[in-house]
Motif scaffolding. Structure first.
Motif, PDB file in Angstrom:
ATOM      1  N   GLY B  55       0.824  -1.216   0.000  1.00  0.00           N
ATOM      2  CA  GLY B  55       0.000   0.000   0.000  1.00  0.00           C
ATOM      3  C   GLY B  55       0.850   1.254   0.000  1.00  0.00           C
ATOM      4  O   GLY B  55       0.581   2.215  -0.749  1.00  0.00           O
ATOM      5  N   ILE B  56       1.894   1.270   0.826  1.00  0.00           N
ATOM      6  CA  ILE B  56       2.772   2.442   0.903  1.00  0.00           C
ATOM      7  C   ILE B  56       3.498   2.644  -0.434  1.00  0.00           C
ATOM      8  O   ILE B  56       3.589   3.770  -0.944  1.00  0.00           O
ATOM      9  N   THR B  57       3.983   1.547  -1.012  1.00  0.00           N
ATOM     10  CA  THR B  57       4.686   1.639  -2.296  1.00  0.00           C
ATOM     11  C   THR B  57       3.774   2.256  -3.359  1.00  0.00           C
ATOM     12  O   THR B  57       4.178   3.146  -4.120  1.00  0.00           O
ATOM     13  N   LYS B  58       2.519   1.807  -3.385  1.00  0.00           N
ATOM     14  CA  LYS B  58       1.565   2.340  -4.358  1.00  0.00           C
ATOM     15  C   LYS B  58       1.269   3.825  -4.079  1.00  0.00           C
ATOM     16  O   LYS B  58       1.206   4.645  -5.006  1.00  0.00           O
ATOM     17  N   LEU B  59       1.130   4.171  -2.807  1.00  0.00           N
ATOM     18  CA  LEU B  59       0.841   5.564  -2.441  1.00  0.00           C
ATOM     19  C   LEU B  59       1.982   6.477  -2.903  1.00  0.00           C
ATOM     20  O   LEU B  59       1.745   7.579  -3.419  1.00  0.00           O
ATOM     21  N   ILE B  60       3.222   6.011  -2.700  1.00  0.00           N
ATOM     22  CA  ILE B  60       4.387   6.800  -3.111  1.00  0.00           C
ATOM     23  C   ILE B  60       4.393   6.968  -4.636  1.00  0.00           C
ATOM     24  O   ILE B  60       4.572   8.080  -5.146  1.00  0.00           O
ATOM     25  N   GLU B  61       4.118   5.867  -5.349  1.00  0.00           N
ATOM     26  CA  GLU B  61       4.113   5.933  -6.824  1.00  0.00           C
ATOM     27  C   GLU B  61       3.001   6.840  -7.336  1.00  0.00           C
ATOM     28  O   GLU B  61       3.235   7.709  -8.180  1.00  0.00           O
ATOM     29  N   ASP B  62       1.788   6.643  -6.819  1.00  0.00           N
ATOM     30  CA  ASP B  62       0.635   7.426  -7.281  1.00  0.00           C
ATOM     31  C   ASP B  62       0.858   8.922  -7.091  1.00  0.00           C
ATOM     32  O   ASP B  62       0.343   9.745  -7.852  1.00  0.00           O
ATOM     33  N   ASN B  63       1.633   9.281  -6.050  1.00  0.00           N
ATOM     34  CA  ASN B  63       1.849  10.705  -5.751  1.00  0.00           C
ATOM     35  C   ASN B  63       3.201  11.213  -6.250  1.00  0.00           C
ATOM     36  O   ASN B  63       3.603  12.316  -5.910  1.00  0.00           O
ATOM     37  N   LYS B  64       3.873  10.372  -7.040  1.00  0.00           N
ATOM     38  CA  LYS B  64       5.177  10.749  -7.614  1.00  0.00           C
ATOM     39  C   LYS B  64       6.141  11.239  -6.535  1.00  0.00           C
ATOM     40  O   LYS B  64       6.747  12.297  -6.642  1.00  0.00           O
ATOM     41  N   MET B  65       6.226  10.464  -5.455  1.00  0.00           N
ATOM     42  CA  MET B  65       7.025  10.852  -4.290  1.00  0.00           C
ATOM     43  C   MET B  65       8.270   9.968  -4.125  1.00  0.00           C
ATOM     44  O   MET B  65       8.934  10.034  -3.084  1.00  0.00           O
ATOM     45  N   ALA B  66       8.565   9.134  -5.137  1.00  0.00           N
ATOM     46  CA  ALA B  66       9.722   8.237  -5.017  1.00  0.00           C
ATOM     47  C   ALA B  66      10.982   9.058  -4.741  1.00  0.00           C
ATOM     48  O   ALA B  66      11.209  10.099  -5.365  1.00  0.00           O
ATOM     49  N   GLY B  67      11.768   8.629  -3.757  1.00  0.00           N
ATOM     50  CA  GLY B  67      13.014   9.323  -3.410  1.00  0.00           C
ATOM     51  C   GLY B  67      12.819  10.554  -2.548  1.00  0.00           C
ATOM     52  O   GLY B  67      13.781  11.208  -2.157  1.00  0.00           O
ATOM     53  N   GLN B  68      11.578  10.892  -2.241  1.00  0.00           N
ATOM     54  CA  GLN B  68      11.326  12.108  -1.446  1.00  0.00           C
ATOM     55  C   GLN B  68      10.858  11.813  -0.018  1.00  0.00           C
ATOM     56  O   GLN B  68      10.513  12.727   0.718  1.00  0.00           O
ATOM     57  N   ILE B  69      10.791  10.535   0.361  1.00  0.00           N
ATOM     58  CA  ILE B  69      10.292  10.186   1.696  1.00  0.00           C
ATOM     59  C   ILE B  69      11.471  10.030   2.666  1.00  0.00           C
ATOM     60  O   ILE B  69      12.344   9.198   2.478  1.00  0.00           O
ATOM     61  N   GLU B  70      11.455  10.844   3.730  1.00  0.00           N
ATOM     62  CA  GLU B  70      12.567  10.862   4.703  1.00  0.00           C
ATOM     63  C   GLU B  70      12.526   9.687   5.675  1.00  0.00           C
ATOM     64  O   GLU B  70      13.544   9.290   6.213  1.00  0.00           O
ATOM     65  N   GLY B  71      11.332   9.189   5.934  1.00  0.00           N
ATOM     66  CA  GLY B  71      11.235   8.099   6.904  1.00  0.00           C
ATOM     67  C   GLY B  71       9.781   7.757   7.165  1.00  0.00           C
ATOM     68  O   GLY B  71       8.864   8.446   6.696  1.00  0.00           O
ATOM     69  N   ILE B  72       9.593   6.682   7.911  1.00  0.00           N
ATOM     70  CA  ILE B  72       8.250   6.199   8.243  1.00  0.00           C
ATOM     71  C   ILE B  72       8.107   6.167   9.763  1.00  0.00           C
ATOM     72  O   ILE B  72       9.007   5.702  10.463  1.00  0.00           O
ATOM     73  N   GLY B  73       6.999   6.692  10.244  1.00  0.00           N
ATOM     74  CA  GLY B  73       6.708   6.600  11.673  1.00  0.00           C
ATOM     75  C   GLY B  73       5.475   5.748  11.878  1.00  0.00           C
ATOM     76  O   GLY B  73       4.490   5.894  11.157  1.00  0.00           O
ATOM     77  N   ILE B  74       5.534   4.846  12.850  1.00  0.00           N
ATOM     78  CA  ILE B  74       4.382   3.989  13.144  1.00  0.00           C
ATOM     79  C   ILE B  74       3.983   4.166  14.602  1.00  0.00           C
ATOM     80  O   ILE B  74       4.794   3.965  15.505  1.00  0.00           O
ATOM     81  N   GLY B  75       2.759   4.589  14.806  1.00  0.00           N
ATOM     82  CA  GLY B  75       2.201   4.650  16.153  1.00  0.00           C
ATOM     83  C   GLY B  75       1.406   3.381  16.394  1.00  0.00           C
ATOM     84  O   GLY B  75       0.540   3.028  15.596  1.00  0.00           O
ATOM     85  N   ALA B  76       1.736   2.663  17.479  1.00  0.00           N
ATOM     86  CA  ALA B  76       1.085   1.375  17.739  1.00  0.00           C
ATOM     87  C   ALA B  76       1.037   1.124  19.235  1.00  0.00           C
ATOM     88  O   ALA B  76       1.888   1.602  19.974  1.00  0.00           O
ATOM     89  N   PRO B  77       0.034   0.343  19.690  1.00  0.00           N
ATOM     90  CA  PRO B  77      -0.043   0.053  21.126  1.00  0.00           C
ATOM     91  C   PRO B  77       1.199  -0.710  21.580  1.00  0.00           C
ATOM     92  O   PRO B  77       1.657  -1.620  20.880  1.00  0.00           O
ATOM     93  N   CYS B  78       1.758  -0.313  22.745  1.00  0.00           N
ATOM     94  CA  CYS B  78       2.909  -1.007  23.344  1.00  0.00           C
ATOM     95  C   CYS B  78       4.150  -1.021  22.459  1.00  0.00           C
ATOM     96  O   CYS B  78       5.017  -1.890  22.606  1.00  0.00           O
ATOM     97  N   ALA B  79       4.237  -0.071  21.515  1.00  0.00           N
ATOM     98  CA  ALA B  79       5.433  -0.002  20.669  1.00  0.00           C
ATOM     99  C   ALA B  79       6.535   0.704  21.437  1.00  0.00           C
ATOM    100  O   ALA B  79       6.327   1.771  22.004  1.00  0.00           O
ATOM    101  N   ASN B  80       7.715   0.094  21.450  1.00  0.00           N
ATOM    102  CA  ASN B  80       8.855   0.612  22.208  1.00  0.00           C
ATOM    103  C   ASN B  80       9.874   1.193  21.230  1.00  0.00           C
ATOM    104  O   ASN B  80      10.468   0.473  20.426  1.00  0.00           O
ATOM    105  N   ALA B  81      10.060   2.517  21.306  1.00  0.00           N
ATOM    106  CA  ALA B  81      10.959   3.202  20.367  1.00  0.00           C
ATOM    107  C   ALA B  81      12.395   2.733  20.540  1.00  0.00           C
ATOM    108  O   ALA B  81      13.177   2.728  19.580  1.00  0.00           O
TER     109      ALA B  81
END
Lengths: 323, 323
Positions: B55-81
């Protein structure tokens, strides 16, 4: 001390106490190379600064340390590391605010870091003492009042105006019948300070007829050291005083754990010399009250700094403070 | 959204919720460029990761954002940074621990930061919301439970195992009659969560015969939103529920101030939408209970993030986290 057993770099620690000002050259592992002192009560803060700086200059010369001093740390009441000023200190003979760091820097041309006693204690424990190698711990200074220094993720918490870590003024149900000097009720300080422990002893003596060595001590002479001595001789009321105090500290520590997930909580200062008399009930109350996430993970310790030199070592560690 | 009004760099925020997983491309000021979602309940975590990453790969392609994404953040229950893992999450369909950050990094070759919802909220508020420009603040997330993220001296507190900031499980006298899901008694969560507020409403309804709009709502349908609606229509019992909750939050905030000397305490999440209904009694109780050092200095605010997008924005801000 043999110069061959000293480890550079060197700093100078200054303990600005109500009675005496003590200053010393300290190496990077906490050896005191040389020290001196003078009575704090000078007519003006300028006179105090002149006396301190000529004393430090002489100490450096006498020990052939010119060019080898990395910085000066000053531990003082109400000293704010963020502003470099002493703010609203009621137990010093001069009016506040005092731009202390700047005054000493101007005179000596050395980097000066000032901080209150509790934060100096925390950095002292991290640099030379019980918190060596720890990135997450809390130091509680148990003395006339109760102060604290909180280190989280390797960083001493400072806050907006430098007033982070006033844990002695967090309030608890176990002290809901005690009025604090801050005007509020229930502060940890009202049970865990020297005065608080004395108040507990008087309360326990008044509420029973049990024999106690403490009954032969005039009330104005009662203090934590004498209660500790009696407890070590098996005096039941004296032991109960430390059990109650340790239990309160453990309940407080259980709350503090939820804040910064520390590896250790370290007791510092005169009252902490009671050691296991305080630590045993503290550990028990911590285990019974902390959130499951923290149980069996947080160590309760007493200071790793030599009692007589703890304040000067805390001050000497301040130039290592990371801001 | 018009691409001319977007500000690089771009990140991807992922909100792993109990029902749906939502992901979006977000710019550096919190504009959402494009989003998508899928139901969280996949048979295995590997299947979930595959679905997310395609899904993320498709979202990046559809929005012509390849190479422009600095990072991914995931908010989740009990996630330990600190560990990059989801640990002991009871409300997810897969067994813990889950090495989530690593699983997504391996699939997409992008830097991934995970964190629990409360820490994501704190970084979200600092990056795009009510805490923009602040170095010292606390976010309290009021929802099913009460979580918190503490930023002190510009740094999100993590602690030994990443469990700093469990302020929802600090205990208070005002909740001494309430049992918490953690097994202890008196946690802030027992009064300030959605369930806690509902419990307060039921208690107030049961202890009087006063007319109330809330009496016509079946107990299993009662929730903070309906109590808020009634309060805004002038319902006295509903107003008292928020007065009590705000007063408890103010007393808790008075204790929290002593820890990190914050500039602001920010309420986040569904319950916080009650706004001034909570903030007014909270401010009053803070002033009446805090140590004098903090009075008139700490602002009580509600989230500056758009309610519907708050979780996704919190997640998208995580790549900006300083460790």
């Amino acid at each position: 001390m043999d110069a061959n057993n000293l480890y550079p770099p060197f700093t100078i620690g200054v303990d600005l106490g109500g009675t005496n000002t003590v200053y010393a050259i300290v190496d990077s592992v906490g050896h005191i190379l040389s020290r001196n002192s003078f009575p704090t009560a000078t007519p003006t803060i300028e006179k105090w600064a002149d006396t301190l700086c000529s004393g430090i200059t002489k100490l450096i010369e006498d020990n052939k340390m010119a060019g080898q001093i990395e910085g000066i740390g000053i531990g003082a009441p109400c000293a704010n590391a963020v502003t470099g000023c002493i703010e609203a200190a009621t137990d010093l003979p001069w009016p506040s605010p005092i731009p202390l760091a700047n005054m000493i820097e101007m005179r000596l041309g050395l980097n000066v870091v000032i901080s209150n006693d509790a934060n100096a204690a925390a950095i002292g424990e991290m640099t030379y003492g019980a918190a060596a190698g720890l990135d997450n711990f809390i130091v509680l200074t148990l003395g006339t009042g109760v102060g604290s220094g909180i280190v989280c993720d390797g960083h001493l918490l400072s806050g907006t105006k430098g007033f982070a870590g006033e844990l002695g003024h967090m309030t608890f149900a176990f002290a809901s019948d005690r009025k604090c000097s801050c005007g509020r009720t229930g502060c940890l300080q009202t049970v865990a300070s020297a005065k608080g422990i004395k108040a507990t002893a008087i309360k326990f003596l008044d509420s029973s007829n049990e024999h106690s060595l403490l009954r032969s001590i005039p009330q104005n002479e009662l203090n934590p050291k004498k209660i500790e001595d009696a407890a070590k001789l098996g005096d039941n009321i004296a032991r109960k005083v430390f059990e109650f105090t340790g239990e309160c500290l453990g309940k407080a520590a259980a709350e503090f754990a939820s804040i910064t997930d520390p590896e250790a909580i370290i007791l510092f200062g005169g009252v902490a010399k009671a050691g296991e008399l305080l630590l045993n009930p503290m550990r028990k109350a911590f285990s019974e009250n902390a959130l499951h996430l923290y149980i069996d993970r947080v160590r309760m310790l007493t200071s790793g700094l030599d009692g007589a030199d703890a304040a000067i070592l805390g001050a000497a560690s301040l130039p290592y403070l990371n801001h």
